[in-house]
Motif scaffolding. Structure first.
Motif, PDB file in Angstrom:
ATOM      1  N   ALA A  35      19.097  42.848  35.393  1.00 14.64           N
ATOM      2  CA  ALA A  35      19.857  43.641  36.368  1.00 14.64           C
ATOM      3  C   ALA A  35      19.580  45.134  36.236  1.00 14.64           C
ATOM      4  O   ALA A  35      19.593  45.861  37.221  1.00 14.64           O
ATOM      5  CB  ALA A  35      21.356  43.363  36.224  1.00 14.64           C
ATOM      6  N   THR A  36      19.321  45.591  35.009  1.00 14.77           N
ATOM      7  CA  THR A  36      19.092  47.023  34.785  1.00 14.77           C
ATOM      8  C   THR A  36      17.606  47.383  34.724  1.00 14.77           C
ATOM      9  O   THR A  36      17.259  48.547  34.570  1.00 14.77           O
ATOM     10  CB  THR A  36      19.759  47.483  33.468  1.00 14.77           C
ATOM     11  OG1 THR A  36      19.236  46.709  32.384  1.00 14.77           O
ATOM     12  CG2 THR A  36      21.269  47.333  33.528  1.00 14.77           C
ATOM     13  N   GLY A  37      16.742  46.365  34.823  1.00  8.39           N
ATOM     14  CA  GLY A  37      15.303  46.622  34.752  1.00  8.39           C
ATOM     15  C   GLY A  37      14.898  47.205  33.412  1.00  8.39           C
ATOM     16  O   GLY A  37      14.030  48.070  33.334  1.00  8.39           O
ATOM     17  N   SER A  38      15.563  46.748  32.339  1.00  7.22           N
ATOM     18  CA  SER A  38      15.325  47.296  30.998  1.00  7.22           C
ATOM     19  C   SER A  38      14.498  46.350  30.140  1.00  7.22           C
ATOM     20  O   SER A  38      14.460  45.152  30.388  1.00  7.22           O
ATOM     21  CB  SER A  38      16.662  47.540  30.292  1.00  7.22           C
ATOM     22  OG  SER A  38      17.464  48.422  31.035  1.00  7.22           O
ATOM     23  N   GLU A  39      13.887  46.932  29.132  1.00  9.37           N
ATOM     24  CA  GLU A  39      13.154  46.166  28.121  1.00  9.37           C
ATOM     25  C   GLU A  39      14.035  46.066  26.884  1.00  9.37           C
ATOM     26  O   GLU A  39      14.753  47.020  26.571  1.00  9.37           O
ATOM     27  CB  GLU A  39      11.849  46.889  27.752  1.00  9.37           C
ATOM     28  CG  GLU A  39      10.837  46.975  28.877  1.00  9.37           C
ATOM     29  CD  GLU A  39      10.282  45.621  29.291  1.00  9.37           C
ATOM     30  OE1 GLU A  39      10.040  44.784  28.399  1.00  9.37           O
ATOM     31  OE2 GLU A  39      10.103  45.402  30.497  1.00  9.37           O
ATOM     32  N   PRO A  40      13.985  44.943  26.160  1.00 17.22           N
ATOM     33  CA  PRO A  40      14.771  44.859  24.925  1.00 17.22           C
ATOM     34  C   PRO A  40      14.243  45.846  23.880  1.00 17.22           C
ATOM     35  O   PRO A  40      13.036  46.005  23.735  1.00 17.22           O
ATOM     36  CB  PRO A  40      14.593  43.415  24.466  1.00 17.22           C
ATOM     37  CG  PRO A  40      13.431  42.879  25.203  1.00 17.22           C
ATOM     38  CD  PRO A  40      13.219  43.717  26.423  1.00 17.22           C
TER      39      PRO A  40
END
Length: 195
Positions: A35-40
């Motif tokens: 949803a946030t377009g983030s990478e871990p």
């Protein structure tokens, strides 16, 4: 330490080191990452990110606290980690237009969704950005599958300007007209600022 903003439902506090472990936990959730377009990130990378965000003049992040969970007393020195429900950010990284800000919201705690916390946080952030950075256009980039965020920004008056087929992402914008600026600054008048 920076400024904190207290609205009707939320208290927005600067993103501090004490918030990182809970934030890091949120970002282990595959649905939130998508949803946030983030990478871990590793926990250490998250600490580094928090530090870089605080030092970057073109970014502003607030951690959102659910006021109901904070209780009556607002103690500025305690970051109230247990009351953290999400974050709201702006980026002013458009080289062609320094008064354009991209705005992002995340309500990470499922029990805190659908209560109007996201809406109030976005409006408070926009008011803060208009007053402090003279922002005249807000932009939001939202994944096409994120119906609740798309709905929120449309309700706030944002209009779709483009769609990226590659990223499956909708770009929406809101121009800060004189009337919108007045509304936002009026809203800020009812917000308690803690320095």
């Amino acid at each position: 330490m920076g400024v904190s903003l207290e609205g009707q439902k939320v208290i927005m506090v600067p993103y501090m080191e004490a918030h990182v472990p809970k934030y890091h936990l949120w970002m282990q959730d595959p649905a939130l990452l998508q949803a946030t377009g983030s990478e871990p990130l590793s926990l250490q990378q998250e600490y580094d990110m928090q530090l870089s965000w605080n030092q970057d003049p073109l970014k502003k992040t607030f951690i959102i606290l659910d006021k109901e969970m904070v209780g009556e007393k607002f103690v500025h020195v305690n970051p109230h980690v247990e009351a953290m429900v999400g974050d709201v950010n702006i980026y002013m990284n458009d080289l062609d237009d320094p008064q354009l800000a991209e705005v992002e919201i995340m309500i990470a705690e499922p029990k805190s969704r659908g209560k109007g916390l996201g809406k109030e946080s976005v409006l408070m952030m926009m008011a803060y950005a208009v007053q402090n950075f003279r922002i005249h256009v807000f932009r939001a980039k939202i994944g096409a599958s994120n119906g609740s965020s798309l709905s929120l920004f449309r309700k706030l008056g944002f209009k779709e300007t483009s769609y990226s087929e590659i990223f499956k992402e909708v770009t929406l914008e809101l121009a800060v007209t004189e009337q919108k600026q007045e509304e936002l600054l009026q809203l800020l008048g009812s917000v308690v600022t803690h320095a």
